[in-house]
Design a protein around this motif. Structure first.
Motif, PDB file in Angstrom:
ATOM      1  N   GLU A  73       0.832  -1.211   0.000  1.00 26.61           N
ATOM      2  CA  GLU A  73       0.000   0.000   0.000  1.00 26.61           C
ATOM      3  C   GLU A  73       0.863   1.256   0.000  1.00 26.61           C
ATOM      4  O   GLU A  73       0.541   2.234  -0.687  1.00 26.61           O
ATOM      5  CB  GLU A  73      -0.956   0.004   1.188  1.00 26.61           C
ATOM      6  CG  GLU A  73      -2.069  -1.028   1.082  1.00 26.61           C
ATOM      7  CD  GLU A  73      -2.908  -0.881  -0.175  1.00 26.61           C
ATOM      8  OE1 GLU A  73      -3.289   0.264  -0.525  1.00 26.61           O
ATOM      9  OE2 GLU A  73      -3.195  -1.908  -0.819  1.00 26.61           O
ATOM     10  N   ALA A  74       1.955   1.241   0.743  1.00 24.54           N
ATOM     11  CA  ALA A  74       2.855   2.396   0.781  1.00 24.54           C
ATOM     12  C   ALA A  74       3.493   2.631  -0.590  1.00 24.54           C
ATOM     13  O   ALA A  74       3.639   3.776  -1.027  1.00 24.54           O
ATOM     14  CB  ALA A  74       3.919   2.199   1.843  1.00 24.54           C
ATOM     15  N   VAL A  75       3.873   1.557  -1.268  1.00 27.28           N
ATOM     16  CA  VAL A  75       4.475   1.684  -2.599  1.00 27.28           C
ATOM     17  C   VAL A  75       3.435   2.196  -3.598  1.00 27.28           C
ATOM     18  O   VAL A  75       3.735   3.055  -4.433  1.00 27.28           O
ATOM     19  CB  VAL A  75       5.094   0.352  -3.070  1.00 27.28           C
ATOM     20  CG1 VAL A  75       5.526   0.433  -4.534  1.00 27.28           C
ATOM     21  CG2 VAL A  75       6.270  -0.019  -2.185  1.00 27.28           C
ATOM     22  N   LYS A  76       2.211   1.706  -3.500  1.00 25.15           N
ATOM     23  CA  LYS A  76       1.144   2.203  -4.382  1.00 25.15           C
ATOM     24  C   LYS A  76       0.930   3.706  -4.176  1.00 25.15           C
ATOM     25  O   LYS A  76       0.795   4.457  -5.144  1.00 25.15           O
ATOM     26  CB  LYS A  76      -0.168   1.469  -4.107  1.00 25.15           C
ATOM     27  CG  LYS A  76      -0.246   0.088  -4.669  1.00 25.15           C
ATOM     28  CD  LYS A  76      -1.618  -0.504  -4.351  1.00 25.15           C
ATOM     29  CE  LYS A  76      -1.752  -1.923  -4.776  1.00 25.15           C
ATOM     30  NZ  LYS A  76      -3.083  -2.482  -4.423  1.00 25.15           N
ATOM     31  N   GLU A  77       0.901   4.127  -2.915  1.00 25.42           N
ATOM     32  CA  GLU A  77       0.729   5.541  -2.609  1.00 25.42           C
ATOM     33  C   GLU A  77       1.891   6.364  -3.172  1.00 25.42           C
ATOM     34  O   GLU A  77       1.686   7.432  -3.754  1.00 25.42           O
ATOM     35  CB  GLU A  77       0.641   5.748  -1.102  1.00 25.42           C
ATOM     36  CG  GLU A  77       0.496   7.195  -0.699  1.00 25.42           C
ATOM     37  CD  GLU A  77       0.505   7.401   0.794  1.00 25.42           C
ATOM     38  OE1 GLU A  77       0.624   8.558   1.212  1.00 25.42           O
ATOM     39  OE2 GLU A  77       0.396   6.420   1.558  1.00 25.42           O
ATOM     40  N   MET A  78       3.105   5.841  -3.024  1.00 26.95           N
ATOM     41  CA  MET A  78       4.282   6.526  -3.539  1.00 26.95           C
ATOM     42  C   MET A  78       4.181   6.716  -5.048  1.00 26.95           C
ATOM     43  O   MET A  78       4.406   7.810  -5.564  1.00 26.95           O
ATOM     44  CB  MET A  78       5.548   5.736  -3.198  1.00 26.95           C
ATOM     45  CG  MET A  78       6.820   6.361  -3.734  1.00 26.95           C
ATOM     46  SD  MET A  78       8.290   5.356  -3.417  1.00 26.95           S
ATOM     47  CE  MET A  78       8.058   4.032  -4.610  1.00 26.95           C
ATOM     48  N   ARG A  79       3.838   5.659  -5.758  1.00 27.95           N
ATOM     49  CA  ARG A  79       3.732   5.743  -7.222  1.00 27.95           C
ATOM     50  C   ARG A  79       2.624   6.700  -7.644  1.00 27.95           C
ATOM     51  O   ARG A  79       2.781   7.449  -8.615  1.00 27.95           O
ATOM     52  CB  ARG A  79       3.487   4.347  -7.827  1.00 27.95           C
ATOM     53  CG  ARG A  79       4.672   3.423  -7.697  1.00 27.95           C
ATOM     54  CD  ARG A  79       5.894   3.924  -8.468  1.00 27.95           C
ATOM     55  NE  ARG A  79       5.583   3.930  -9.889  1.00 27.95           N
ATOM     56  CZ  ARG A  79       5.915   4.902 -10.744  1.00 27.95           C
ATOM     57  NH1 ARG A  79       6.600   5.932 -10.336  1.00 27.95           N
ATOM     58  NH2 ARG A  79       5.579   4.839 -11.999  1.00 27.95           N
TER      59      ARG A  79
END
Length: 54
Positions: A9-15
């Motif tokens: 979820e953190a990586v999705k938010e970052m992207r």
């Protein structure tokens, strides 16, 4: 120990933040992208420091 779902979820938010910045080139979006990148970087550091038990 961090859960995989949290990291994903953190990586999705970052992207999402990165894409928003490159779409608009607004400084507000850049600040959001940098903050989310720092969050992911910290999560990666924590994963590298945590021993794997099994």
């Amino acid at each position: 120990m961090m859960k995989t779902k949290e990291f994903i979820e953190a990586v999705k938010e970052m992207r999402t933040c990165q894409c928003a910045y490159f779409r608009t080139r607004r400084s507000v979006e850049l600040q959001k992208a940098k903050a989310s990148e720092r969050k992911v970087d910290e999560m990666i550091r924590e994963m590298n420091e945590s021993p794997v038990l099994f």
